[in-house]
Design a protein around this motif. Sequence first.
Motif, PDB file in Angstrom:
ATOM      1  N   LEU A 127     -32.599  74.253  56.281  1.00 49.68           N
ATOM      2  CA  LEU A 127     -32.420  74.765  54.924  1.00 49.68           C
ATOM      3  C   LEU A 127     -32.816  76.229  54.853  1.00 49.68           C
ATOM      4  O   LEU A 127     -33.774  76.660  55.505  1.00 49.68           O
ATOM      5  CB  LEU A 127     -33.276  73.961  53.937  1.00 49.68           C
ATOM      6  CG  LEU A 127     -33.038  72.475  53.855  1.00 49.68           C
ATOM      7  CD1 LEU A 127     -33.971  71.847  52.834  1.00 49.68           C
ATOM      8  CD2 LEU A 127     -31.594  72.158  53.530  1.00 49.68           C
ATOM      9  N   PRO A 128     -32.119  77.003  54.025  1.00 46.85           N
ATOM     10  CA  PRO A 128     -32.542  78.381  53.804  1.00 46.85           C
ATOM     11  C   PRO A 128     -33.709  78.407  52.815  1.00 46.85           C
ATOM     12  O   PRO A 128     -33.549  78.112  51.635  1.00 46.85           O
ATOM     13  CB  PRO A 128     -31.289  79.051  53.227  1.00 46.85           C
ATOM     14  CG  PRO A 128     -30.531  77.952  52.582  1.00 46.85           C
ATOM     15  CD  PRO A 128     -30.861  76.693  53.348  1.00 46.85           C
ATOM     16  N   CYS A 129     -34.879  78.697  53.314  1.00 46.98           N
ATOM     17  CA  CYS A 129     -36.064  78.852  52.484  1.00 46.98           C
ATOM     18  C   CYS A 129     -36.363  80.351  52.419  1.00 46.98           C
ATOM     19  O   CYS A 129     -35.744  81.133  53.138  1.00 46.98           O
ATOM     20  CB  CYS A 129     -37.255  78.109  53.103  1.00 46.98           C
ATOM     21  SG  CYS A 129     -36.972  76.321  53.277  1.00 46.98           S
ATOM     22  N   PHE A 130     -37.311  80.746  51.574  1.00 51.14           N
ATOM     23  CA  PHE A 130     -37.615  82.167  51.473  1.00 51.14           C
ATOM     24  C   PHE A 130     -39.108  82.403  51.639  1.00 51.14           C
ATOM     25  O   PHE A 130     -39.931  81.646  51.125  1.00 51.14           O
ATOM     26  CB  PHE A 130     -37.129  82.726  50.123  1.00 51.14           C
ATOM     27  CG  PHE A 130     -35.645  82.921  50.103  1.00 51.14           C
ATOM     28  CD1 PHE A 130     -35.088  84.158  50.399  1.00 51.14           C
ATOM     29  CD2 PHE A 130     -34.798  81.861  49.815  1.00 51.14           C
ATOM     30  CE1 PHE A 130     -33.713  84.325  50.425  1.00 51.14           C
ATOM     31  CE2 PHE A 130     -33.423  82.025  49.823  1.00 51.14           C
ATOM     32  CZ  PHE A 130     -32.882  83.264  50.126  1.00 51.14           C
ATOM     33  N   GLU A 131     -39.419  83.460  52.393  1.00 52.15           N
ATOM     34  CA  GLU A 131     -40.799  83.860  52.657  1.00 52.15           C
ATOM     35  C   GLU A 131     -40.972  85.329  52.288  1.00 52.15           C
ATOM     36  O   GLU A 131     -39.974  86.053  52.169  1.00 52.15           O
ATOM     37  CB  GLU A 131     -41.140  83.631  54.130  1.00 52.15           C
ATOM     38  CG  GLU A 131     -40.362  84.517  55.075  1.00 52.15           C
ATOM     39  CD  GLU A 131     -40.632  84.226  56.536  1.00 52.15           C
ATOM     40  OE1 GLU A 131     -41.465  83.358  56.836  1.00 52.15           O
ATOM     41  OE2 GLU A 131     -40.007  84.885  57.389  1.00 52.15           O
ATOM     42  N   PRO A 132     -42.219  85.786  52.125  1.00 53.78           N
ATOM     43  CA  PRO A 132     -42.430  87.209  51.807  1.00 53.78           C
ATOM     44  C   PRO A 132     -41.788  88.109  52.856  1.00 53.78           C
ATOM     45  O   PRO A 132     -41.849  87.842  54.058  1.00 53.78           O
ATOM     46  CB  PRO A 132     -43.951  87.347  51.789  1.00 53.78           C
ATOM     47  CG  PRO A 132     -44.436  85.974  51.434  1.00 53.78           C
ATOM     48  CD  PRO A 132     -43.475  85.028  52.124  1.00 53.78           C
ATOM     49  N   LEU A 133     -41.171  89.170  52.379  1.00 54.12           N
ATOM     50  CA  LEU A 133     -40.543  90.157  53.254  1.00 54.12           C
ATOM     51  C   LEU A 133     -41.612  90.868  54.066  1.00 54.12           C
ATOM     52  O   LEU A 133     -42.635  91.277  53.534  1.00 54.12           O
ATOM     53  CB  LEU A 133     -39.773  91.176  52.405  1.00 54.12           C
ATOM     54  CG  LEU A 133     -38.941  92.215  53.122  1.00 54.12           C
ATOM     55  CD1 LEU A 133     -37.811  91.565  53.903  1.00 54.12           C
ATOM     56  CD2 LEU A 133     -38.378  93.192  52.118  1.00 54.12           C
ATOM     57  N   THR A 134     -41.373  90.971  55.379  1.00 54.68           N
ATOM     58  CA  THR A 134     -42.352  91.635  56.241  1.00 54.68           C
ATOM     59  C   THR A 134     -41.872  93.004  56.649  1.00 54.68           C
ATOM     60  O   THR A 134     -40.730  93.333  56.571  1.00 54.68           O
ATOM     61  CB  THR A 134     -42.617  90.795  57.510  1.00 54.68           C
ATOM     62  OG1 THR A 134     -41.375  90.550  58.171  1.00 54.68           O
ATOM     63  CG2 THR A 134     -43.288  89.510  57.156  1.00 54.68           C
TER      64      THR A 134
END
Length: 134
Positions: A127-134
């Motif tokens: 699944l496409p999940c989202f995390e903080p941009l690094t």
Amino acid sequence: MNLAELKVPGPTRTALTAPFWAAAAEGRFTLQHCADCARWVFYPRQLCPHCWSPRLQWRDASGRAQLETWSVIHRPGHPGWAPAAPYAIGIVRLAEGPTMLSHILAAEPRLHLPLQVRFTQVGAEVLPCFEPLT
């Protein structure tokens, strides 16, 4: 909690959504793009919601987004999600414009948090999940 260990139902696949899920399984984030008005579209549709054109094409998207709102789930609606609780879901505004609902992989979600897609094994699905941009 390792999300790959969950026993949860996967997304509903149709002929219309199959390209989205196939790309996700390959680690690519794709959206529909209208060949007539040049706007991005999500969720998958047969006609562009902006100009009604049937000329929608699948194109790779940036995978960048910003968090618009979120909720922390403590009591999931499906028992298979109970081992993962609490977890965050939210509405993300994709850099291309559309919004989508997704899992938020952030310890401390906050309004307008810059995000990037992270393809995550959840049960038997990617699944496409989202995390903080690094």
